[in-house]
Design a protein around this motif. Structure first.
Motif, mmCIF file in Angstrom:
data_model
loop_
_atom_site.group_PDB
_atom_site.id
_atom_site.type_symbol
_atom_site.label_atom_id
_atom_site.label_comp_id
_atom_site.label_asym_id
_atom_site.label_seq_id
_atom_site.Cartn_x
_atom_site.Cartn_y
_atom_site.Cartn_z
ATOM 1 N N PRO A 98 88.740 -49.446 19.786
ATOM 2 C CA PRO A 98 88.805 -48.887 18.522
ATOM 3 C C PRO A 98 89.469 -47.328 18.427
ATOM 4 O O PRO A 98 88.967 -46.793 19.454
ATOM 5 N N THR A 105 94.491 -51.376 16.525
ATOM 6 C CA THR A 105 94.301 -52.027 15.242
ATOM 7 C C THR A 105 93.672 -53.361 15.439
ATOM 8 O O THR A 105 93.186 -54.064 14.434
ATOM 9 N N TRP A 153 84.785 -55.867 20.288
ATOM 10 C CA TRP A 153 84.479 -56.445 18.978
ATOM 11 C C TRP A 153 83.881 -58.028 19.279
ATOM 12 O O TRP A 153 84.068 -58.440 20.279
ATOM 13 N N THR A 165 91.252 -56.568 16.929
ATOM 14 C CA THR A 165 89.636 -56.793 16.870
ATOM 15 C C THR A 165 89.252 -57.718 17.823
ATOM 16 O O THR A 165 88.443 -58.565 17.474
ATOM 17 N N LEU A 224 82.145 -54.230 15.027
ATOM 18 C CA LEU A 224 82.618 -53.503 16.297
ATOM 19 C C LEU A 224 81.269 -53.331 17.123
ATOM 20 O O LEU A 224 80.614 -52.255 16.853
ATOM 21 N N ASN A 261 84.426 -46.303 23.816
ATOM 22 C CA ASN A 261 85.543 -47.213 22.866
ATOM 23 C C ASN A 261 86.518 -47.923 24.042
ATOM 24 O O ASN A 261 87.704 -47.941 23.149
#
Length: 542
Positions: free
Chosen positions: A268, A260, A211, A262, A220, A202
């Protein structure tokens, strides 16, 4: 005791975190990671580091086994061959490319394996277990080509699962316990039976894009990429004689915090990442239709095989008990990780295994000194580490706690001292880069926490609960700890209070005492040697 430490201890007591021994993780192992010393400084430095680690009580060393480094110059593209200087170099490159078989360890440049071969032999000699985190980024030929707008991500952009499977197969064969080293000892290399596949999926520094816009929505995709990589890598382990029936294989290695945003680089939060990995919406239902197709959920593949989950519960240089933002998973709320995994297992039909033990595989705090930008005070590092140890111990599901770095990494050469760029390296070691110990060394070998309680009915004096670990004592060795006190601020001699406390198989001890005086006191724990003398002592608390 510092005001911060006192408030943290009071918070722990108020939250009733002092778990009874029967509910705690009595068999928790100690993992340490320091690739700089163990992998990249040669066998002499690695041996010295392992000697220190073993003396401190480390059980397992976590090591990044790099795909890109191991596959360096294993295969050349025509363009790369053309750039080489000299006909001899070009002929050698063509020959190497023709002989290369990605699943066969003997076809890689043999020198690329030496650092890992040295490590597994030294670890066996020193009685340390090796835990290989096999991870990308991989060589350029093992990644998809990014669009022009994302060329900055080219090193981590969409690794090819099939290529990763072949690489993992080669690693598994080499460390199967039957593979003979080609160029050093000529002997059979020790078996490795502790694995994880990919690191911090991540985070875009390890896997990208995070993303991507699909069908007009931001998806995601890193969760889908990781799912495919993990499934392929596990097949590689199986094909080389490893797997959950014989080895420890960890899913995850997730980073604790996120964003938060993207965009392609935005990390994430781990809770969201895990839901997407299992193809479960935030409302708890399964993805279906186009949403499922965009995430690869309609073609999930085999269930994710693992017998543990790895996580990095850093708290970004704030006290260990500071609650993270929503979706974050740190030591402060680590119990939520197990709950989340079990919920996802149930709702996904077991695509993530249920009841996975939790392995904390990276943890630590950078210090100031030396880093004036990201570090906490030296004694805060020691205190925060101890609290992390206690929180891990208090959770019966946690199978390990980790320390990231034995020794600080040197600042970045060529950067101006006093700048953030200069201190880009990690300063979370138990020792400074010049090998001078920090207070955290003593807190690591003998973590010790004092919990103030109420007043004793008979004497009116305050009662205290104590928790600690003689980590440095070999597992299973009978040993005792003693609790000592002195009037606060006296600087005088220490007196033992009560009888010696036997420790568990892993060296843990818990006990209670009533203060012998009405006034404030200082406490410490000490190791009582077999001949009745005091050995290693903890840092002072109180």
């Amino acid at each position: 005791m510092s005001p911060i430490m006192r408030s943290l201890i009071l918070a722990l007591v108020a939250g009733a975190l002092l778990a009874p021994a029967a509910q705690a993780s009595q068999d928790q192992s100690s993992i340490m990671m320091d690739d700089d010393l163990l992998v990249y400084r040669g066998p002499v430095t690695a041996q010295r580091a392992m000697t220190q680690m073993k003396a401190l009580g480390v059980d397992t060393i976590r090591v990044t086994l790099s795909w890109a480094i191991t596959a360096d110059k294993a295969r050349f593209t025509p363009a790369e061959i053309k750039k080489l200087k000299g006909a001899k170099a070009r002929r050698a490159a063509k020959k190497q490319t023709r002989r290369f078989r990605a699943a066969s360890p003997k076809t890689y440049p043999v020198l690329n394996w030496d650092r890992y071969d040295d490590l597994v032999r030294l670890a066996q000699t020193n009685g340390l277990r090796v835990y290989f985190n096999i991870t990308g980024p991989g060589p350029a030929w093992a990644h998809e080509k990014p669009p022009k707008s994302q060329r900055y991500l080219r090193k981590t952009y969409k690794p090819k699962p099939g290529a990763f499977k072949q690489f993992v197969t080669a690693v598994g064969k080499r460390y199967s316990g039957s593979y003979r080293d080609e160029n050093q000892s000529k002997g059979v290399l020790p078996r490795v039976s502790f694995w994880s596949l990919w690191n911090e999926p991540n985070q875009a520094g390890w896997l990208s894009p995070q993303w991507e816009k699909i069908g007009g929505r931001r998806i995601l995709v890193s969760a889908m990429l990781f799912r495919k990589l993990y499934q392929a890598g596990y097949k590689g382990l199986q094909s080389s004689g490893h797997g959950i029936d014989t080895d420890t294989v960890l899913l995850g290695e997730t980073a604790p915090l996120g964003s938060t945003k993207t965009n392609a680089k935005s990390p994430p939060f781990p809770s969201l990442f895990l839901r997407e990995l299992a193809c479960i919406k935030q409302n708890g239902s399964k993805y279906t239709g186009g949403a499922a197709r965009a995430r690869g959920c309609n073609n999930f593949g085999p269930k994710l095989q693992a017998n543990g989950f790895a996580h990095h519960p850093y708290t970004k240089n704030v006290p260990t008990t500071t609650q993270p933002p929503a979706g974050g998973l740190t030591m402060a709320n680590i119990s939520q990780l197990g709950t989340l995994l079990d919920d996802l297992s149930s709702k996904s039909g077991g695509k993530i295994p249920a009841d996975l033990p939790l392995y904390m595989t990276e943890f630590g705090f950078e210090t100031n000194p030396p880093d004036p930008f990201n570090g906490v005070p030296l004694f805060s590092q020691a205190s925060f580490n101890e609290l992390g140890e206690f929180l891990a111990f208090s959770n019966p599901r946690i199978a390990s706690q980790a320390q990231f770095l034995l020794r600080d990494v040197a600042p970045v050469a060529g950067k101006s001292p006093g700048t953030k760029a200069y201190w880009f390296t990690y300063q979370s070691g138990l020792y400074f880069n010049n090998s001078v110990p920090k207070p955290a060394v003593f807190a690591y070998q003998l973590p010790f926490i004092v919990f103030p309680g109420g007043n004793d009915a008979a004497t009116g004096h305050q009662s205290f609960s104590f928790w600690g670990q003689l980590r440095f004592v070999p597992d299973g060795t009978p040993a005792n700890a003693v609790i000592q006190w002195r009037p606060k601020g006296s600087g005088g001699a220490w007196d033992s209070l009560g009888t010696a406390v036997p420790v568990s198989t892993r060296g843990y001890f818990q006990t209670t005492r009533v203060s012998p005086v009405a006034g404030p006191v200082e406490w410490r724990a000490a190791w009582l040697t077999a001949d009745g003398h005091l050995g290693v002592v903890s840092l002072t608390s109180g």
